[in-house]
Structures are given as C-alpha cells and as structure tokens.
Design a protein around this motif. Structure first.
Motif, short mmCIF file in Angstrom:
data_model
loop_
_atom_site.label_atom_id
_atom_site.label_comp_id
_atom_site.label_asym_id
_atom_site.label_seq_id
_atom_site.Cartn_x
_atom_site.Cartn_y
_atom_site.Cartn_z
N ILE A 1 112.61 -15.91 42.82
CA ILE A 1 113.11 -17.25 42.53
C ILE A 1 113.08 -17.51 41.03
N THR A 2 113.78 -18.55 40.64
CA THR A 2 113.80 -18.96 39.24
C THR A 2 113.29 -20.39 39.13
N ILE A 3 112.31 -20.57 38.28
CA ILE A 3 111.79 -21.91 37.98
C ILE A 3 112.37 -22.27 36.62
N GLY A 4 113.06 -23.39 36.54
CA GLY A 4 113.70 -23.80 35.29
C GLY A 4 112.72 -24.19 34.21
N ASN A 5 113.23 -24.73 33.12
CA ASN A 5 112.40 -25.20 32.01
C ASN A 5 111.94 -26.63 32.28
N ASN A 6 110.81 -27.00 31.68
CA ASN A 6 110.27 -28.36 31.80
C ASN A 6 110.07 -28.72 33.27
N VAL A 7 109.27 -27.90 33.96
CA VAL A 7 108.97 -28.13 35.37
C VAL A 7 107.47 -28.29 35.54
N LEU A 8 107.07 -29.32 36.29
CA LEU A 8 105.68 -29.52 36.64
C LEU A 8 105.53 -29.19 38.12
N ILE A 9 104.70 -28.20 38.43
CA ILE A 9 104.41 -27.83 39.80
C ILE A 9 103.03 -28.39 40.12
N ALA A 10 102.99 -29.36 41.01
CA ALA A 10 101.76 -30.08 41.30
C ALA A 10 100.73 -29.19 41.99
N PRO A 11 99.45 -29.55 41.89
CA PRO A 11 98.41 -28.80 42.60
C PRO A 11 98.74 -28.67 44.09
N ASN A 12 98.43 -27.50 44.62
CA ASN A 12 98.59 -27.17 46.04
C ASN A 12 100.04 -27.06 46.51
N ALA A 13 101.00 -27.08 45.62
CA ALA A 13 102.40 -26.93 46.02
C ALA A 13 102.68 -25.48 46.43
N TYR A 14 103.58 -25.31 47.38
CA TYR A 14 104.03 -23.97 47.80
C TYR A 14 105.51 -23.89 47.48
N VAL A 15 105.86 -23.03 46.51
CA VAL A 15 107.23 -22.95 46.01
C VAL A 15 107.79 -21.57 46.32
N ASN A 16 108.83 -21.53 47.15
CA ASN A 16 109.47 -20.25 47.50
C ASN A 16 110.99 -20.36 47.44
N PHE A 17 111.49 -21.23 46.57
CA PHE A 17 112.93 -21.37 46.34
C PHE A 17 113.15 -21.80 44.90
#
Length: 185
Positions: free
Chosen positions: A139-155
């Motif tokens: 996957i690609t995470i863009g610029n200026n992204v905040l991933i909150a605690p305990n998040a599950y990111v698979n897209f």
C-alpha cells in the motif's frame, strides 16, 4: 536545511531542533531511541560484507534485542526519522519510509502475503504513526498523514488525511500532522 549536515545530524535535529556536533550526538545516545537510530544509520553507511559493515551489523543486532526495535539497514528511511518512544517496533526491511516520519512504540509495518495488496508499504513524508498501529501490505500512505494509535491500515491512504480505527476510516484533513511532527528538516 543545509546539505552539509549528515543523515545522523538530521535525525537528531528532529529531537531537539538544534544542530549538534558529533560529540553532542554521541552524548545524546543515552536516549535508547536516538542510540538505536545512530547505530542503524551507521549500518547504512557501510557495505554489508565490509569489515566495518560486519562490525556495525553485530552492534545493531545486539541493540535490536536490547531495545526491541526490529528495523534493518536495508529499510529505506528518509532523513529526519524519529522514534517517539522506546518499545517493541517491527518494520519490514522492504518497507519504504519518507522523510520527517514519527513512529511510536508497538507499531508494525509489515508485508501482506496474498490478495490485492500483497507486498510492502510505502510511506510518504511527514507521516505520524501512533502507538500499536499496524500498516501492512503493498500500500501507499501519502504525505501529511496521521495514523492514530491502534489503527489497522491495509489499503492506500491519500495525502492530507487522518486514519483511525480497526477497520480503518480515513478523514481528510489539510494539516493532519500539524503539532505532531516537530523540527522538520
């Protein structure tokens, strides 16, 4: 910022907002997070099969076990890398991480072995990843992204976003990491 500063100096700048001498950097290595980053960057300076490369790999392996950071020299990590807290952390060696990224304890950045997003994450610039978040897959995470605690990111996550929850939900936010990423390079 100036090109005259080393990668290690740029990483340490993120912690204090000050350009440090080699002696000041070494003195700051009392902090486990900064100490590990120093050793990781030293590993990345030398070829794996050189004498100094073998030495720094041995030192890195010792400190991976000591501090619980599973980050390898093969991982592409941009300047201004910042580990927020000491504690277990896993980053796949094929992951790519941009500049000015913050990663907290308990984070996993790993591969997905099957399906639409098989592969390894590519993380953009100025990304803040909170405690115990999981980022997996090709996957690609863009610029200026905040991933909150305990998040599950698979897209894929677009730039200028906040990501929360499991399953993850994306909320557009122009200044998503403002106040979270200090002393940018």
């Amino acid at each position: 910022m100036s090109e005259k500063h080393s990668l290690i100096q740029k990483d340490f700048y993120r912690e204090s907002g000050k350009w440090l001498s080699k002696f000041e950097i070494w003195a700051k290595c009392i902090n486990p997070n900064l100490h590990f980053i120093y050793i990781l960057r030293k590993n990345q300076q030398y070829k794996k099969n050189s004498l100094l490369g073998a030495f720094w790999r041995l030192v890195l392996r010792h400190h991976q076990i000591k501090y619980g950071f599973q980050i390898y020299p093969e991982t592409e990590i941009g300047e201004g890398f910042y580990l927020g807290h000491w504690g277990a952390l896993v980053i796949n060696p094929k992951a790519k991480i941009g500049k000015n990224c913050n990663i907290a304890q308990g984070v996993t950045i790993g591969q997905q072995n099957r399906g639409k997003y098989e592969g390894f994450p590519t993380i953009g610039d100025e990304v803040w990843i909170g405690t115990n978040a999981v980022v997996v897959g090709g996957i690609t995470i863009g610029n200026n992204v905040l991933i909150a605690p305990n998040a599950y990111v698979n897209f894929d996550i677009p730039s200028d976003s906040i990501v929360v929850g499991n399953p993850a939900k994306v909320y557009p936010k122009e200044n998503a990491t403002e106040g979270y990423i200090n002393h940018k390079i």
